[in-house]
Scaffold this motif. Structure first.
Motif, mmCIF file in Angstrom:
data_model
loop_
_atom_site.group_PDB
_atom_site.id
_atom_site.type_symbol
_atom_site.label_atom_id
_atom_site.label_comp_id
_atom_site.label_asym_id
_atom_site.label_seq_id
_atom_site.Cartn_x
_atom_site.Cartn_y
_atom_site.Cartn_z
ATOM 1 N N ASP A 52 30.533 -12.797 7.633
ATOM 2 C CA ASP A 52 31.513 -13.877 7.781
ATOM 3 C C ASP A 52 32.910 -13.418 7.317
ATOM 4 N N LEU A 54 35.340 -15.326 6.660
ATOM 5 C CA LEU A 54 35.814 -16.431 5.818
ATOM 6 C C LEU A 54 37.279 -16.745 6.109
ATOM 7 N N SER A 75 28.234 -14.830 4.326
ATOM 8 C CA SER A 75 27.375 -15.926 4.778
ATOM 9 C C SER A 75 26.577 -15.373 5.952
ATOM 10 N N ILE A 77 26.188 -16.585 8.818
ATOM 11 C CA ILE A 77 26.559 -17.278 10.049
ATOM 12 C C ILE A 77 26.181 -16.514 11.329
ATOM 13 N N LYS A 80 22.495 -16.262 11.815
ATOM 14 C CA LYS A 80 21.915 -17.565 12.180
ATOM 15 C C LYS A 80 22.067 -17.804 13.681
ATOM 16 N N ARG A 98 30.819 -13.126 -2.678
ATOM 17 C CA ARG A 98 32.218 -13.363 -2.281
ATOM 18 C C ARG A 98 33.111 -13.025 -3.463
ATOM 19 N N GLN A 116 23.303 -20.054 -0.888
ATOM 20 C CA GLN A 116 23.408 -21.284 -0.101
ATOM 21 C C GLN A 116 22.165 -21.412 0.766
ATOM 22 N N ASP A 118 21.201 -22.017 4.138
ATOM 23 C CA ASP A 118 21.916 -21.920 5.406
ATOM 24 C C ASP A 118 20.983 -22.399 6.514
ATOM 25 N N TYR A 207 34.191 -18.805 14.623
ATOM 26 C CA TYR A 207 32.861 -19.218 15.095
ATOM 27 C C TYR A 207 32.664 -20.731 15.126
ATOM 28 N N SER A 234 29.802 -26.617 4.296
ATOM 29 C CA SER A 234 30.593 -26.601 5.520
ATOM 30 C C SER A 234 29.683 -26.228 6.674
ATOM 31 N N GLY A 235 30.082 -26.627 7.855
ATOM 32 C CA GLY A 235 29.248 -26.341 9.021
ATOM 33 C C GLY A 235 29.900 -26.865 10.273
ATOM 34 N N ARG A 238 28.875 -24.317 16.949
ATOM 35 C CA ARG A 238 29.315 -22.923 16.983
ATOM 36 C C ARG A 238 29.900 -22.549 18.329
ATOM 37 N N GLY A 276 25.022 -26.000 12.756
ATOM 38 C CA GLY A 276 24.350 -25.832 11.463
ATOM 39 C C GLY A 276 25.313 -26.032 10.319
ATOM 40 N N PHE A 277 24.826 -25.720 9.133
ATOM 41 C CA PHE A 277 25.640 -25.883 7.918
ATOM 42 C C PHE A 277 25.008 -25.076 6.791
ATOM 43 N N GLY A 278 25.757 -24.944 5.702
ATOM 44 C CA GLY A 278 25.211 -24.315 4.502
ATOM 45 C C GLY A 278 25.553 -25.163 3.293
HETATM 46 N N1 ASN Z 1 27.189 -21.562 5.969
HETATM 47 C C1 ASN Z 1 28.382 -21.976 6.622
HETATM 48 C C2 ASN Z 1 28.066 -22.545 7.989
HETATM 49 O O1 ASN Z 1 26.916 -22.621 8.354
HETATM 50 C C3 ASN Z 1 29.357 -20.841 6.771
HETATM 51 C C4 ASN Z 1 29.925 -20.384 5.453
HETATM 52 O O2 ASN Z 1 29.289 -20.402 4.424
HETATM 53 N N2 ASN Z 1 31.149 -19.909 5.473
HETATM 54 O O3 ASN Z 1 28.986 -22.946 8.687
#
Ligand code: ASN
Length: 310
Positions: A52, A54, A75, A77, A80, A98, A116, A118, A207, A234-235, A238, A276-278
């Protein structure tokens, strides 16, 4: 942190309680996703050719392996998204590294090493995953209140089950009404977790999918804790179209070469739409315990800019 301090804090009852909550948070989140929603848990990726980018600056952490350079995961991402070729609904307890700027050691929310959960779902909309995240948070809090009420009482935490659906606030509206520091202000004011949605394209990574009907606005979301605990998650939906990916990378001042194998993969196999999200686990535990700092609820914390002997 000195070795002596480290040693002493290990026998603190508070830390023991926090680790029990941490362990139960993982159990309940995993139970919910596996048993109630048929998600498959995948193992985390620790090193990878790309990770990621970021949206905020962090120092790269790399390892040299057989003459190649890998980055430590910021991450999962990209993995996933790619995993959607194999599975429809996935999650992972993903350790992230990070190397945040030193100033962030005082936020109470930053560790340079954290985990996280994820989560990603094939062909899902933002609406679907917001719904899923709300159910996940509510399930986990309900179970904690059943199982760990003694711990919560002993630390003076009066935790409430959030009401569904969580409130939504659009990014532009938050910025207009509260100024640059809207997230902190809104979080302090709130009594329940809420969503920040429709974040501006410049504020996020390539993304997150742009809303085709509202240029410049992303189909993404942040979950914010109440009582000043700040960002939980955040999520979003995509980006899966290669021409858009190129456009978005350029807009960020990045180059496709920076994401070489990902781009190669997309060219050859394509991406499947997903959302998705984390959710940061240490931040979740901090919120549940009502703790001042994520460090206080972490067994081996590493804050930005500091050295730890263990
Ligand atoms: N896990 C986050 C997502 O799924 C991405 C991140 O941690 N920056 O969007």
């Amino acid at each position: 942190m000195k070795l002596e301090q480290y040693g002493k804090r290990l026998s603190s009852p508070y830390l023991r309680k926090a680790m029990k909550i941490h362990s139960d948070v993982r159990k309940f989140m995993s139970d919910f996703l596996k048993n109630e929603r048929d998600f498959v848990e995948i193992p985390p990726v620790i090193i990878s050719a790309i990770t990621d980018p970021l949206n905020h600056p962090t120092t790269k952490s790399q390892v040299q392996v057989y003459g190649y350079t890998y980055e430590l995961t910021k991450s999962m991402i990209f993995h996933k998204q790619i995993a959607m070729h194999a599975l429809d609904k996935i999650f992972s307890f993903s350790p992230n590294i990070r190397l945040e700027p030193t100033e962030r050691k005082k936020t109470g929310r930053h560790l340079i090493e954290f985990t996280q959960i994820d989560v990603e779902q094939k062909n899902a909309s933002r609406e679907d995953v917001m719904n899923l995240a709300e159910d996940l948070v509510i399930y986990t809090i309900k179970k904690l209140l059943e199982k760990d009420s003694d711990i919560l009482k002993s630390v003076g935490r009066d935790l409430k089950i959030p009401t569904k659906p969580f409130k939504r606030i659009a990014y532009a509206e938050a910025l207009k009404n509260y100024g640059e520091d809207f997230e902190t202000k809104l979080s302090k004011e709130a009594k329940e977790p809420f969503w920040l949605i429709d974040i501006e394209i410049t504020e996020r990574e390539f993304y997150d999918r742009e809303d085709p009907t509202r240029p410049g606005i992303l189909l993404d979301m942040d979950l914010i804790y109440p009582e000043g605990f700040g960002e939980a998650s955040s999520g979003g939906e995509r980006e899966y179209e290669l021409d858009q990916i190129y456009k978005r990378i350029a807009k960020k001042g990045q180059t496709p070469e920076q994401f070489k194998w990902y781009i190669e993969f997309v060219k050859k196999f394509g991406l499947i739409p997903s959302a998705g999200f984390g959710i940061g686990i240490e931040r979740f535990v901090r919120f549940v315990m009502g703790a001042k700092d994520v460090k206080d609820v972490t067994l081996f914390p590493k804050a930005p800019g500091e050295y730890y002997p263990i």
